[in-house]
Write a protein that holds these residues in place. Structure first.
Motif, PDB file in Angstrom:
ATOM      1  N   ILE A 100      -7.321  -7.737   9.980  1.00  0.00           N
ATOM      2  CA  ILE A 100      -6.195  -6.922  10.670  1.00  0.00           C
ATOM      3  C   ILE A 100      -5.139  -7.724  11.088  1.00  0.00           C
ATOM      4  O   ILE A 100      -3.971  -7.306  11.179  1.00  0.00           O
ATOM      5  CB  ILE A 100      -6.877  -5.849  11.767  1.00  0.00           C
ATOM      6  N   ASP A 103      -2.532  -8.591   9.109  1.00  0.00           N
ATOM      7  CA  ASP A 103      -1.838  -7.355   8.145  1.00  0.00           C
ATOM      8  C   ASP A 103      -2.436  -6.806   7.146  1.00  0.00           C
ATOM      9  O   ASP A 103      -1.779  -6.155   6.322  1.00  0.00           O
ATOM     10  CB  ASP A 103      -0.366  -7.792   7.855  1.00  0.00           C
ATOM     11  N   LYS A 105      -4.468  -3.933   5.300  1.00  0.00           N
ATOM     12  CA  LYS A 105      -4.703  -2.789   5.733  1.00  0.00           C
ATOM     13  C   LYS A 105      -6.085  -1.959   5.147  1.00  0.00           C
ATOM     14  O   LYS A 105      -6.595  -2.362   4.147  1.00  0.00           O
ATOM     15  CB  LYS A 105      -3.632  -1.783   4.821  1.00  0.00           C
ATOM     16  N   PHE A 106      -6.595  -1.223   6.014  1.00  0.00           N
ATOM     17  CA  PHE A 106      -8.195  -0.558   5.684  1.00  0.00           C
ATOM     18  C   PHE A 106      -7.750   0.506   4.597  1.00  0.00           C
ATOM     19  O   PHE A 106      -6.973   1.096   4.428  1.00  0.00           O
ATOM     20  CB  PHE A 106      -8.623  -0.045   6.759  1.00  0.00           C
ATOM     21  N   GLU A 107      -8.656   0.148   3.480  1.00  0.00           N
ATOM     22  CA  GLU A 107      -8.705   0.970   2.137  1.00  0.00           C
ATOM     23  C   GLU A 107      -9.972   2.070   2.194  1.00  0.00           C
ATOM     24  O   GLU A 107      -9.966   3.080   1.917  1.00  0.00           O
ATOM     25  CB  GLU A 107      -8.471   0.271   0.978  1.00  0.00           C
ATOM     26  N   TYR A 126     -10.603  -4.177   2.917  1.00  0.00           N
ATOM     27  CA  TYR A 126      -9.076  -4.349   3.137  1.00  0.00           C
ATOM     28  C   TYR A 126      -8.165  -4.743   2.163  1.00  0.00           C
ATOM     29  O   TYR A 126      -8.675  -5.550   1.230  1.00  0.00           O
ATOM     30  CB  TYR A 126      -8.805  -5.330   4.494  1.00  0.00           C
ATOM     31  N   ILE A 128      -3.838  -6.382   1.042  1.00  0.00           N
ATOM     32  CA  ILE A 128      -2.530  -6.697   1.437  1.00  0.00           C
ATOM     33  C   ILE A 128      -1.876  -6.852   0.252  1.00  0.00           C
ATOM     34  O   ILE A 128      -2.158  -7.316  -0.673  1.00  0.00           O
ATOM     35  CB  ILE A 128      -2.251  -7.969   2.531  1.00  0.00           C
ATOM     36  N   GLU A 132       4.373  -6.219   1.685  1.00  0.00           N
ATOM     37  CA  GLU A 132       3.858  -5.974   3.064  1.00  0.00           C
ATOM     38  C   GLU A 132       3.922  -7.233   4.011  1.00  0.00           C
ATOM     39  O   GLU A 132       3.613  -7.365   5.066  1.00  0.00           O
ATOM     40  CB  GLU A 132       2.431  -5.264   3.241  1.00  0.00           C
TER      41      GLU A 132
END
Length: 135
Positions: A100, A103, A105-107, A126, A128, A132
């Motif tokens: 986290i 940066d 992202k939780f999938e 997770y 990226i 992003e």
């Protein structure tokens, strides 16, 4: 003996120019304290997975967050990947925090996706994307 065979296998892997596996060294003590590895590199999809491990004595000091940040930057800027994935045991909350902080992202959660001994455990996923990434 296990450590020597592990290191020997890592050295052999470096004959493949698409192998990325680094030791994490603490400069102050000139000692390896962990590692970070890129695997499942897929040229067709411009993606990979990252895994990492750090000696317990060095947890919660920002070391792994810094190492992951450097590897993400390298994979996007130098290797030219588009997507990076990392997973952690759902019980290892600190590992998720490292993702986290970078940066990612939780999938979602892969239920009983891995096994240690006789026990299955869940993995949080997770990712990226290059678009992003904040260089």
């Amino acid at each position: 003996m296990f450590t020597k065979s592990l290191l020997d296998s890592w050295i052999r892997e470096y004959s493949d120019e698409k192998n990325y596996h680094w030791a994490i060294e603490l400069k102050e003590i000139n000692e390896v304290i962990g590692d970070i590895d890129v695997f499942n590199l897929k040229d067709k999809h411009s993606s990979c997975e990252i895994g990492y491990c750090l000696s317990r004595a060095f947890w919660n000091k920002g070391i792994m967050s810094e190492a992951l940040n450097a590897v993400i930057k390298y994979l996007f800027d130098e290797v030219g990947l588009n997507r990076i994935v990392a997973m952690h045991n759902t019980k290892n909350i600190a590992s998720g925090k490292v993702m986290i902080k970078n940066d990612m992202k939780f999938e979602g959660t892969l239920r009983q996706a891995s096994k240690l001994g006789d026990s299955f455990y869940d993995l949080n996923v997770y990712s990226i994307l290059k678009s992003e990434w904040k260089a």
